[in-house]
Design an enzyme around this catalytic site. Structure first.
Site, PDB file in Angstrom:
ATOM      1  CG  ASP A  14     -22.930 112.051  61.850  1.00  0.00           C
ATOM      2  OD1 ASP A  14     -23.494 110.857  62.128  1.00  0.00           O
ATOM      3  OD2 ASP A  14     -23.680 112.870  61.890  1.00  0.00           O
ATOM      4  CG  ASP A  16     -27.595 110.408  57.858  1.00  0.00           C
ATOM      5  OD1 ASP A  16     -26.787 109.856  57.046  1.00  0.00           O
ATOM      6  OD2 ASP A  16     -28.443 109.596  58.367  1.00  0.00           O
ATOM      7  N   GLY A  50     -24.732 106.534  63.125  1.00  0.00           N
ATOM      8  CA  GLY A  50     -25.716 105.188  63.943  1.00  0.00           C
ATOM      9  C   GLY A  50     -26.112 104.496  62.712  1.00  0.00           C
TER      10      GLY A  50
END
Length: 272
Positions: A14, A16, A50
């Site tokens: 991921d 962030d 995302g």
């Protein structure tokens, strides 16, 4: 020395709160060295976030073509330079989202397409647009969401932080069977096609590359990482992750601001 003692063939990170520090920097020389060791033993690196693909690749200038990307929480999957999958939300589902958000003016909505992301004038502020532009390098103002000609991957509404659970429940109820909400914290919600998440994107790459989930490692810190951490044989929650993420993970590594991903990659793929 065995540079890949666990036979890991895929590492998903991921961005962030996980790979990037809070100021959005990372140790580039250390990362490039780890990436070279991974490539030497046949391990692929996947950036799973995302965020928008164009924003993600901007953090790896000059060598993004060596990486694979799962963007928009699984709605966009790219194997190096080749697009593997892109979601395509139906016009009926799009209309349902727009009607629901119009009933709740405090929702600030972003419509995420294959070519760009979009904000509708009159629905969000200039300040919101500028903040969103940090995460969506391709972002446009439009007069009407309904007139956008693009393949829509997901919606990314922002709701009042204290009402996040309320709106997630509302989205589940009103959009059931069409789109599913995933909260990534701070009032940010993604509305994606059901069962389209980071783990589903990883599954596409795993099958494409002829490997197994047990040969995969993942790093994450948020609710939208849960499926990915559960799917992979080696799931690492960041020290800065909430307890529910740590409970799903197999291990906890140092925080993003302590370079936890790189620290762990140096352990998994030792310097020879």
């Amino acid at each position: 020395m065995n540079l890949n003692p666990h036979n890991i063939k895929l590492v998903a990170v991921d961005m962030d709160g996980t790979f990037a520090r809070s100021d959005y920097t990372y140790d580039i020389p250390r990362f490039k060295a780890a990436l070279a060791r991974m490539k030497k033993v046949g391990c692929q690196l996947v950036v799973a976030s995302g965020n928008q693909y164009y924003q993600l690749r901007s953090h790896f200038p000059g060598y993004h073509h060596e990486l694979s990307f799962i963007a928009e929480n699984g709605a966009f999957v790219k194997d190096k330079e080749e697009l593997v999958f892109s979601a395509n939300i139906s016009k009926e589902a799009i209309a349902s989202v727009l009607a629901l958000c119009n009933q709740h003016p405090e929702i600030q909505n972003v419509m995420c397409g294959l070519n760009s992301a979009y904000c509708q004038r009159g629905n969000v502020s200039e300040e919101f647009f500028a903040l969103t532009n940090i995460y969506y390098h391709k972002l446009q103002w439009v007069a009407d969401f309904g007139q956008v000609e693009d393949q829509i991957l997901k919606f990314a509404p922002t709701v009042p932080v204290e009402k996040t659970a309320y709106y997630c429940d509302l989205f589940k109820e009103k959009l059931k069977g069409r789109l599913a909400p995933i909260s990534s914290g701070h009032g940010s919600v993604d509305l994606i096609i059901p069962n389209c998440h980071k783990a589903s994107g990883l599954k596409k790459l795993v099958e494409r590359w002829g490997i197994t989930p047990e040969q995969c490692a993942a790093f994450g810190d948020g609710g939208n990482d849960l499926e990915m951490l559960d799917y992979c044989g080696f799931g690492y929650a960041m020290e800065n992750a909430p307890d529910d993420v740590k409970e799903v993970a197999d291990y906890v590594c140092p925080s993003n601001d302590d370079d936890g991903v790189l620290v762990t990659l140096d352990q998994l793929f030792p310097i020879g």
